[in-house]
Scaffold this active site. Structure first.
Site, mmCIF file in Angstrom:
data_model
loop_
_atom_site.group_PDB
_atom_site.id
_atom_site.type_symbol
_atom_site.label_atom_id
_atom_site.label_comp_id
_atom_site.label_asym_id
_atom_site.label_seq_id
_atom_site.Cartn_x
_atom_site.Cartn_y
_atom_site.Cartn_z
ATOM 1 N N SER A 99 0.913 -1.992 -0.368
ATOM 2 C CA SER A 99 -0.127 -2.011 0.433
ATOM 3 C C SER A 99 -1.355 -2.996 0.125
ATOM 4 O O SER A 99 -1.153 -4.169 -0.086
ATOM 5 C CB SER A 99 -0.817 -0.399 0.530
ATOM 6 O OG SER A 99 -1.632 -0.015 1.677
ATOM 7 N N ASP A 212 5.609 4.015 9.230
ATOM 8 C CA ASP A 212 4.195 3.722 8.777
ATOM 9 C C ASP A 212 3.190 3.988 9.851
ATOM 10 O O ASP A 212 3.128 3.462 10.747
ATOM 11 C CB ASP A 212 3.986 2.381 8.166
ATOM 12 C CG ASP A 212 2.984 2.303 7.091
ATOM 13 O OD1 ASP A 212 1.993 2.881 7.315
ATOM 14 O OD2 ASP A 212 3.136 1.576 6.094
ATOM 15 N N HIS A 268 4.007 6.202 4.450
ATOM 16 C CA HIS A 268 3.357 4.872 3.917
ATOM 17 C C HIS A 268 3.126 5.293 2.376
ATOM 18 O O HIS A 268 3.732 4.549 1.260
ATOM 19 C CB HIS A 268 1.941 4.720 4.379
ATOM 20 C CG HIS A 268 1.335 3.434 3.823
ATOM 21 N ND1 HIS A 268 1.860 2.259 3.961
ATOM 22 C CD2 HIS A 268 0.395 3.213 2.952
ATOM 23 C CE1 HIS A 268 1.014 1.371 3.118
ATOM 24 N NE2 HIS A 268 0.006 2.090 2.891
#
Ligand SMILES: *[C@@H]1O[C@H](CO)[C@@H](O)[C@H](O)[C@H]1NC(C)=O
Ligand SMILES: *[C@@H]1O[C@H](CO)[C@@H](O)[C@H](O)[C@H]1NC(C)=O
Length: 293
Positions: A99, A212, A268
């Site tokens: 991320s 996601d 995620h």
């Protein structure tokens, strides 16, 4: 010498050789709004698969709060200082970012890379920017991102504002973005070092997840992004000047077979911290960590 003794010596030598197989150290870096705790499972996966491998679960500042409020450039600088100060990393390392951590890691590669990164593995990063809330899941911050991300105070305050890319306000983004527009060499004057450093990688491995909902658009994990002035379609990397004009070297890497892509179906936050996502690690990340030194 007695031939039996010779045989035993050869076998002992072989055993110590096998035991001595060494892998590059690995540095992993977490995303925004957490500290490095969620990455502990990933560290365990690496240590189990590649015994004796030195793994650094990087922390920047105090972790969670600094992941939101520390300037991206300062995060990159701290990453650089920490890896440079670690003698076990002196000969280089493999880097996994998750991320926001993918951007800090890439910032390190493009701006420092000393010691050098060998394989750069980017898990679900906002590589071409982020344009969607809730992102931080703190209401007032998400509101600022959705309304005034390019105000100077917002740019100065939030790491994520510095890679916020509004397709309806590209001119503004290019003008004021305090991190990503520079990192992606999107401005008129290009930094040739960035391309040099990215093309020096052995491999650049990147993923996005079809499930996601944090990274928007999720294809940003592969440098896909919305077309100018619209969110109607995703323009894949290969159709962007980023690729065709090779602004940071992605095309060069790709032509060498060194730009590797994969997708997952993990939500995620589960990537580094849920056993259900381990097969993706095993199939698409572990092979890049497994080359003996
Ligand atoms: C919009 O897209 C076109 C074609 O890719 C590009 O040439 C142009 O620079 C873009 N506009 C902005 C503001 O980035
Ligand atoms: C990983 O590879 C194995 C063996 O090829 C395969 O059976 C499995 O489905 C793969 N898993 C994922 C998530 O790609």
């Amino acid at each position: 010498m007695n031939s039996k003794i010779t045989l035993v010596l050869v076998l002992l030598g072989l055993i110590s050789f096998i035991n001595a197989v060494e892998y590059r150290p690995v540095v992993v870096l977490h995303g925004i709004t957490t500290d490095n705790t969620p990455m502990e499972l990933l560290v365990k996966w690496i240590e189990e698969a590649l015994p004796n491998t030195y793994v650094v679960n990087m922390e920047i500042g105090n972790g969670k709060i600094d992941s939101i409020f520390m300037h991206m450039e300062d995060q990159v600088e701290e990453y650089a200082a920490k890896v440079a100060a670690d003698p076990k990393l002196a000969n280089g390392f493999n880097a996994i970012g998750f991320s926001q951590g993918t951007l800090v890691t890439r910032g390190y590669i493009q701006k420092y890379n000393n010691p050098p990164v060998y394989n750069y593995i980017s898990w679900n990063g906002p590589q071409s920017g982020q344009f969607g809330t809730p992102f931080v899941n703190i209401k007032w911050i998400d509101k600022v991102l959705g309304t005034t991300p390019y105000a100077e105070w917002a740019q100065n305050t939030f790491s994520c504002a510095q890679y916020w890319k509004d397709p309806y306000k590209l001119e503004k983004y290019l003008e004021v973005s305090q991190f990503l527009a520079d990192l992606n060499n999107e401005r008129e004057v290009k930094n040739p070092i960035y391309r040099e450093r990215i093309t020096s990688l052995n491999a650049f491995v990147m993923s996005y997840s079809t499930e996601d909902s944090t990274i928007v658009p999720k294809e940003s994990g592969w440098f896909g992004f919305y077309a100018n002035d619209t969110q109607s379609a995703i323009v894949p990397l290969e159709q962007q000047p980023q690729y065709t004009e090779d602004w940071i070297g992605l095309r060069t890497l790709d032509e060498r077979g060194a730009l590797i892509k994969f997708t997952t179906d993990c939500v995620h936050k589960d990537h580094p911290s849920a056993d259900a996502c381990k097969p993706y690690f095993t199939n698409f990340t572990l092979p890049w960590l497994s080359e003996p030194l």
